[in-house]
Design a protein around this motif. Structure first.
Motif, PDB file in Angstrom:
ATOM      1  N   VAL A 139      69.361  79.038  99.612  1.00  0.00           N
ATOM      2  CA  VAL A 139      70.052  77.761  99.459  1.00  0.00           C
ATOM      3  C   VAL A 139      70.033  76.989 100.773  1.00  0.00           C
ATOM      4  O   VAL A 139      69.726  75.798 100.815  1.00  0.00           O
ATOM      5  N   ASN A 140      70.317  77.714 101.889  1.00  0.00           N
ATOM      6  CA  ASN A 140      70.302  77.057 103.204  1.00  0.00           C
ATOM      7  C   ASN A 140      68.890  76.570 103.559  1.00  0.00           C
ATOM      8  O   ASN A 140      68.706  75.481 104.115  1.00  0.00           O
ATOM      9  N   HIS A 141      67.893  77.410 103.258  1.00  0.00           N
ATOM     10  CA  HIS A 141      66.509  77.045 103.578  1.00  0.00           C
ATOM     11  C   HIS A 141      66.101  75.783 102.829  1.00  0.00           C
ATOM     12  O   HIS A 141      65.532  74.856 103.407  1.00  0.00           O
ATOM     13  N   VAL A 142      66.408  75.764 101.521  1.00  0.00           N
ATOM     14  CA  VAL A 142      66.056  74.587 100.718  1.00  0.00           C
ATOM     15  C   VAL A 142      66.771  73.354 101.249  1.00  0.00           C
ATOM     16  O   VAL A 142      66.186  72.274 101.385  1.00  0.00           O
ATOM     17  N   LYS A 143      68.050  73.535 101.566  1.00  0.00           N
ATOM     18  CA  LYS A 143      68.836  72.416 102.097  1.00  0.00           C
ATOM     19  C   LYS A 143      68.251  71.911 103.417  1.00  0.00           C
ATOM     20  O   LYS A 143      68.077  70.708 103.619  1.00  0.00           O
ATOM     21  N   ASN A 144      67.926  72.878 104.326  1.00  0.00           N
ATOM     22  CA  ASN A 144      67.363  72.490 105.632  1.00  0.00           C
ATOM     23  C   ASN A 144      66.007  71.805 105.488  1.00  0.00           C
ATOM     24  O   ASN A 144      65.731  70.804 106.162  1.00  0.00           O
ATOM     25  N   MET A 145      65.178  72.355 104.614  1.00  0.00           N
ATOM     26  CA  MET A 145      63.852  71.767 104.447  1.00  0.00           C
ATOM     27  C   MET A 145      63.947  70.367 103.841  1.00  0.00           C
ATOM     28  O   MET A 145      63.157  69.475 104.181  1.00  0.00           O
ATOM     29  N   THR A 146      64.902  70.173 102.946  1.00  0.00           N
ATOM     30  CA  THR A 146      65.100  68.839 102.370  1.00  0.00           C
ATOM     31  C   THR A 146      65.537  67.851 103.449  1.00  0.00           C
ATOM     32  O   THR A 146      65.018  66.734 103.542  1.00  0.00           O
ATOM     33  N   MET A 147      66.478  68.291 104.289  1.00  0.00           N
ATOM     34  CA  MET A 147      66.934  67.430 105.376  1.00  0.00           C
ATOM     35  C   MET A 147      65.790  67.163 106.361  1.00  0.00           C
ATOM     36  O   MET A 147      65.612  66.048 106.869  1.00  0.00           O
ATOM     37  N   SER A 148      64.993  68.207 106.632  1.00  0.00           N
ATOM     38  CA  SER A 148      63.870  68.080 107.563  1.00  0.00           C
ATOM     39  C   SER A 148      62.833  67.100 107.015  1.00  0.00           C
ATOM     40  O   SER A 148      62.294  66.269 107.738  1.00  0.00           O
ATOM     41  N   ARG A 149      62.582  67.203 105.688  1.00  0.00           N
ATOM     42  CA  ARG A 149      61.596  66.316 105.065  1.00  0.00           C
ATOM     43  C   ARG A 149      62.062  64.860 105.124  1.00  0.00           C
ATOM     44  O   ARG A 149      61.278  63.960 105.418  1.00  0.00           O
ATOM     45  N   ALA A 167      64.172  72.390 114.221  1.00  0.00           N
ATOM     46  CA  ALA A 167      65.242  73.348 113.912  1.00  0.00           C
ATOM     47  C   ALA A 167      65.470  73.444 112.411  1.00  0.00           C
ATOM     48  O   ALA A 167      65.769  74.525 111.877  1.00  0.00           O
ATOM     49  N   LEU A 168      65.281  72.335 111.707  1.00  0.00           N
ATOM     50  CA  LEU A 168      65.476  72.329 110.256  1.00  0.00           C
ATOM     51  C   LEU A 168      64.288  72.876 109.491  1.00  0.00           C
ATOM     52  O   LEU A 168      64.356  73.044 108.268  1.00  0.00           O
ATOM     53  N   GLY A 169      63.143  73.111 110.198  1.00  0.00           N
ATOM     54  CA  GLY A 169      61.997  73.711 109.528  1.00  0.00           C
ATOM     55  C   GLY A 169      60.699  72.953 109.674  1.00  0.00           C
ATOM     56  O   GLY A 169      59.668  73.367 109.147  1.00  0.00           O
ATOM     57  N   ALA A 170      60.717  71.785 110.326  1.00  0.00           N
ATOM     58  CA  ALA A 170      59.497  71.009 110.588  1.00  0.00           C
ATOM     59  C   ALA A 170      58.725  70.702 109.312  1.00  0.00           C
ATOM     60  O   ALA A 170      57.516  70.917 109.210  1.00  0.00           O
ATOM     61  N   ALA A 171      59.452  70.193 108.308  1.00  0.00           N
ATOM     62  CA  ALA A 171      58.829  69.886 107.022  1.00  0.00           C
ATOM     63  C   ALA A 171      58.157  68.521 107.046  1.00  0.00           C
ATOM     64  O   ALA A 171      58.555  67.629 107.784  1.00  0.00           O
ATOM     65  N   TYR A 172      57.083  68.388 106.244  1.00  0.00           N
ATOM     66  CA  TYR A 172      56.379  67.120 106.042  1.00  0.00           C
ATOM     67  C   TYR A 172      56.650  66.657 104.607  1.00  0.00           C
ATOM     68  O   TYR A 172      56.759  67.484 103.688  1.00  0.00           O
ATOM     69  N   ASP A 173      56.743  65.368 104.395  1.00  0.00           N
ATOM     70  CA  ASP A 173      56.787  64.859 103.023  1.00  0.00           C
ATOM     71  C   ASP A 173      55.389  64.523 102.521  1.00  0.00           C
ATOM     72  O   ASP A 173      55.135  64.490 101.328  1.00  0.00           O
ATOM     73  N   SER A 174      54.479  64.255 103.499  1.00  0.00           N
ATOM     74  CA  SER A 174      53.084  63.949 103.168  1.00  0.00           C
ATOM     75  C   SER A 174      52.290  63.979 104.480  1.00  0.00           C
ATOM     76  O   SER A 174      52.872  63.939 105.571  1.00  0.00           O
ATOM     77  N   PRO A 175      50.951  64.062 104.378  1.00  0.00           N
ATOM     78  CA  PRO A 175      50.166  63.983 105.615  1.00  0.00           C
ATOM     79  C   PRO A 175      50.388  62.649 106.317  1.00  0.00           C
ATOM     80  O   PRO A 175      50.764  61.660 105.690  1.00  0.00           O
ATOM     81  N   LEU A 176      50.115  62.654 107.612  1.00  0.00           N
ATOM     82  CA  LEU A 176      50.257  61.409 108.376  1.00  0.00           C
ATOM     83  C   LEU A 176      49.263  60.363 107.897  1.00  0.00           C
ATOM     84  O   LEU A 176      49.543  59.164 107.887  1.00  0.00           O
ATOM     85  N   VAL A 177      48.058  60.823 107.533  1.00  0.00           N
ATOM     86  CA  VAL A 177      47.065  59.931 106.917  1.00  0.00           C
ATOM     87  C   VAL A 177      46.633  60.566 105.612  1.00  0.00           C
ATOM     88  O   VAL A 177      46.700  61.790 105.444  1.00  0.00           O
TER      89      VAL A 177
END
Length: 973
Positions: A23-33, A121-131
């Protein structure tokens, strides 16, 4: 049962913890994204994508995707998701650890860095590639206008807001004292100390005029070239052996060192200095200096024991060394880093690398014979002066007037479409009488040649007489022709088909005429055509191994030799070198055309052919005289230009009176035209070079692509590319300020000069002006100096004067240690042992008393005393020497036998002085001792004399050794 219940409880607890972590991981990754989408992505796009995932991926670090981010690059892992404190990227961004990011720019704001920390710290998530072109495979590197705008590659600035001297660009400190300036000038300009009385005179009468006068005296001294040549030899990785295990000597490589000394002394324009080192053999093959200059290309290491399996790779290594050193030394650009892949940091595609490399496809080292009589200081000084002035007048005309003459000629005659009856420029002579002292017979053939038969004596002389059919003889063509009746087709009568022509003499009505400027279609090694008109009765022209072919030799007739139609001509052809090496079929022709228009390789050459070639070039340029073609046009036109012919003929006449000094010189040239230097290999079938250069995948000769055609660095090319070919094209491009790399070439050399005077360059990475190098500390000053160099005919001495006359140079500064050569030369100078002999072969003898630049540089046996003071290893280009301080340096000065001998000579020099302590300070340090130093010196001598039972001589030697071992002796200031 209890155990089972316990296990179930533990499993349930672990599941609850895991569920909580999920739950924490999903939450952190969502915040990171979300943070990435709103804050991080814009930051990366603005500051990072350009170099890491957009058009380029520097250091193999691709930020375009999360996978690339986590993978890292050449520096290793950069980001550890969830752990910003252990992520090196944060240190790079804060500029607490190199490589600083962004490079060459101010660091990001602390708030931006904090956001990146939080995101990691939150997981360095991407929502999409930079290009969004992830599915497309990246193609070759594209060089952009943004790349070309980088400070080193951009055009030189032309406006400087009324700043017109160095001191307008920088703040200066208080000026140093005249005494310090006097020593500084001497060591900086000639690498030797001033004579005490000379320095005193400079100090006592110090003024601007006297200061400038000292600059001129020193910059005009032959010692200036010896001092400054050593700086360039570091950059050129100059050595006189091959390196590697065997490290065989290159006995004639020293001529390159002499070329550099002479060039700096004569203030050779730096663009010409550069061009000749790259392609002197193509640009001015008749000039000994141009040929010597090509030693630059071959100065690097090369393995001499090669197996067939590694031969091609080593050949690519050799070409890479040539191109890479041109890049480092002349452009401060690491071109060679693009050999296996696109350059990781700089905008240099692999394509550019291999296209430039192709210019060196057939370039090899060779020891060839060159006439160096014009450079001998012991020859007739008046004649040398006349030759020098004649060369100067010719060069001045070529540079200032030839273009104007061509355009005027083209207006009046060049545009004419009227054809002319084209005839051969040569008239074949028919013999009134032809005889052989050895009893041979001659049969005239239909083509005007004479086939020789009958007795073939060991040595012979042919006498050929005829009548002059032209009004004025300008040139004579002697042909040695093949024939099926001769061994191997001839053209000689020797058992292998060779000839050995020792002398060729011509007379008109019994008066010998002077022949000059001999040239031939082919010359056997060490047996040149020049031998046919020298004073040696045994030297000869020969043709091995070019048998079964037609050969030709042309001799110009001196302008002072008179001949007219109907005169009796007599040709004496002597063969006195080798048994039975007489010509088997010959033909003699004469011409009245200008010798400059007569080609040794084209019998139909002449003025008409030159005019025809000029018109073809102009037609191909749509009827215009284009700047891109002007050099080629002028090279043709000058051969028919009356003024150029007059000046050229004057020079040839003078040079023909100079006694020839045929000398072996190591050059680099086209392997199809010279005999390549052979190396020890396991197979005689290993080629010296390969006919083509290929694009190599990953730099692997087993993965060849297409054949590479000539090209240049795109990032430094703006307009039309040179139309010349091979290394000449590289030389043209690298010195072209408007369309090529000339602006960077100028920046690099003025930066080097600045560094040698101040200890640090305006750009502190003198061999790397690229993205991994440092930005200039004063970019305006760098460009101003570069522009000064270009606008003043590429005169390096002009730049020297600008620096030396500035307050910046004259300011008080921190002490600067001398280099190894200057330290040793200083010791030789104060001891009175210095031998001022210039040029010639070097030696490994440490007791040599010539300047240190004349040590033989054997890579496996460098001179120990020089190594102690950071002498370069000569393996690669060195832009700046290290400066180390070790105990062994002082110990060596105390114990080294050669230094001890210098101390003895120094002691002998001052032993008769009433005050040896005072005199020693004046000679060694350029000043008088303080009271304390005077007292200490006297006490030292007294104590040492007592310890040697009254031997004052030994005490004085120890004292002089101590004076030479002090810091003040090896430091400027």
């Amino acid at each position: 049962m209890k155990k089972s219940l316990f296990k179930i409880s533990i499993l349930a607890a672990l599941c609850l913890i895991a569920h909580g972590n999920d739950v924490n991981h999903v939450k952190n990754m969502t915040m990171s994204r979300d943070l990435f989408r709103n804050e991080i992505k814009p930051l990366f796009n603005e500051h990072c994508l350009k170099c890491h995932g957009g058009d380029k991926t520097k250091s193999s670090f691709d930020l375009n995707t999360r996978e690339g981010l986590i993978l890292g690059g050449d520096q290793g892992v950069a980001v550890i998701p969830g752990n910003p404190k252990q992520s090196p990227l944060i240190d790079y961004l804060r500029h607490t650890e190199e490589p600083f990011m962004p490079p060459k720019e101010s660091k990001l704001s602390e708030s931006s860095i904090s956001l990146i920390e939080k995101w990691i710290a939150l997981g360095a998530a991407y929502d999409s590639p930079l290009v969004n072109n992830l599915d497309q495979k990246k193609g070759p590197m594209k060089v952009t206008d943004d790349d070309r705008s980088y400070w080193a590659y951009a055009p030189i600035k032309l406006e400087f807001n009324n700043k017109n001297k160095i001191d307008d660009f920088i703040k200066t400190n208080a000026l140093a004292s005249p005494r310090i300036l006097g020593r500084r000038l001497h060591f900086d300009l000639i690498g030797l100390p001033p004579e005490p009385d000379h320095l005193d005179k400079f100090v006592d009468g110090f003024s601007e005029k006297i200061y400038e006068s000292m600059i001129e005296d020193l910059i005009s001294s032959p010692k200036f070239g010896e001092r400054w040549a050593r700086h360039w030899l570091d950059v050129a990785r100059f050595g006189e052996s091959h390196g590697f295990e065997q490290d065989y000597d290159r006995k004639f490589a020293f001529h390159y060192r002499d070329f550099v000394i002479r060039s700096f002394n004569s203030d050779m324009p730096y663009d010409e200095f550069t061009r000749w080192q790259i392609a002197g053999d193509e640009l001015a093959p008749e000039d000994p200096m141009a040929m010597m200059a090509t030693g630059f290309l071959g100065a690097g290491v090369y393995p001499t024991q090669i197996t067939i399996s590694e031969a091609e790779r080593i050949r690519y290594d050799a070409m890479d060394d040539m191109l890479g050193t041109i890049g480092s030394a002349m452009l401060a650009t690491t071109i060679a880093c693009a050999r296996c892949h696109d350059h990781k940091y700089d905008p240099i595609p692999t394509k550019d690398y291999y296209q430039m490399l192709s210019a060196f496809t057939t370039t090899v080292r060779s020891d060839i014979d060159i006439d160096l009589s014009s450079m001998n200081p012991n020859s007739d000084s008046k004649l040398r002066e006349k030759i020098y002035l004649s060369k100067t007048h010719l060069k001045t005309y070529e540079k200032s007037e030839l273009k104007k003459s061509f355009k005027e000629w083209y207006k009046t005659q060049g545009k004419s479409k009227k054809g002319e009856n084209v005839t051969s420029p040569w008239v074949i002579l028919t013999a009134e009488e032809i005889k052989s002292e050895g009893g041979a017979r001659f049969t005239r053939k239909e083509d005007g040649s004479y086939l020789v038969s009958g007795n073939n004596s060991n040595f012979d002389t042919y006498t050929f007489t005829s009548r002059n059919p032209v009004n004025r003889i300008s040139a004579i063509n002697l042909e040695a022709l093949k024939d099926d009746s001769l061994v191997k087709g001839g053209p000689g009568r020797a058992s292998n088909g060779n000839i050995a022509l020792t002398d060729f003499k011509v007379s008109v009505n019994g008066q010998t005429i002077k022949l000059i400027n001999p040239r031939a279609t082919f010359e056997q090694k060490n047996l040149p055509i020049a031998a046919a008109i020298d004073s040696d009765p045994k030297s000869a022209w020969a043709l091995d191994p070019q048998f079964g072919k037609n050969h030709s030799a042309i001799f110009d007739v001196s302008k002072n030799s008179n001949s007219k139609n109907g005169d009796l001509l007599e040709f004496k052809i002597h063969f006195n070198n080798n048994n039975k090496h007489n010509i088997g079929r010959l033909r003699i022709s004469i011409s009245d055309k200008e010798p400059t228009t007569l080609s040794i390789n084209n019998k139909d050459s002449g003025p008409h052919k030159i005019i025809e070639d000029i018109k073809k070039i102009i037609v191909s340029d749509n009827g215009e005289i284009k700047e891109s073609s002007i050099e080629k046009l002028l090279s043709l036109f000058k051969k028919i230009d009356p003024k150029w012919i007059e000046l050229s003929s004057q020079l040839q006449e003078l040079e023909s009176t100079q006694k020839k000094e045929i000398t072996k010189v190591m050059v680099c040239s086209d392997g199809t035209k010279v005999k390549p230097m052979r190396h020890h290999t396991s197979s005689g079938s290993i080629p010296d070079f390969y006919k083509k250069t290929y694009f190599l995948n990953r730099g692997d000769v087993r993965q060849k692509g297409e054949v590479a055609s000539l090209g240049f660095l795109q990032v430094l090319t703006r307009g039309e590319e040179p139309k010349s070919k091979g290394r000449t094209a590289i030389a043209d491009w690298i010195t072209d300020v408007d369309n090529g790399a000339g602006h960077l070439l100028a920046r690099v050399i003025v930066n080097r000069i600045w560094q040698y005077y101040f200890g640090e360059g305006i750009v502190t990475t003198p061999n790397d002006f690229g993205f991994q190098g440092q930005k200039p500390q004063n970019p305006e000053l760098l460009d101003w100096l570069a522009l000064q160099l270009i606008d003043n005919g590429w005169s390096l001495k002009h730049v020297h004067r600008l620096i030396l006359e500035s307050k910046a140079y004259r300011s008080i500064r921190e002490p600067r240690r001398l280099e190894a050569e200057a330290i040793r030369d200083n010791a030789l100078a104060i001891s009175g042992l210095l031998d001022g002999t210039m040029y010639g072969p070097g030696t490994l003898n440490e007791n040599m008393t010539r300047r240190s630049i004349y040590f033989f540089i054997k890579r496996s046996k460098l001179v120990p005393i020089m190594q102690l003071f950071d002498w370069p290893d000569s393996l690669t280009s060195m832009g700046k020497r290290s400066v180390t301080t070790t105990p062994s340096q002082a110990l060596s000065f105390i114990n080294d036998p050669s230094i001890r001998n210098m101390a003895k000579a120094f002691a002998k020099r001052i032993k008769d002085s009433k005050d040896p302590v005072k005199l020693s300070y004046r000679i060694a340090y350029g000043r008088e001792p303080t009271n304390i130093e005077q007292t200490n010196g006297i006490n030292f001598l007294k104590q040492q004399t007592e310890s040697y039972s009254g031997n004052k001589e030994r005490a004085l030697i120890d004292y002089c050794g101590a004076i030479m071992s002090a810091n003040e002796f090896i430091y400027i200031e």
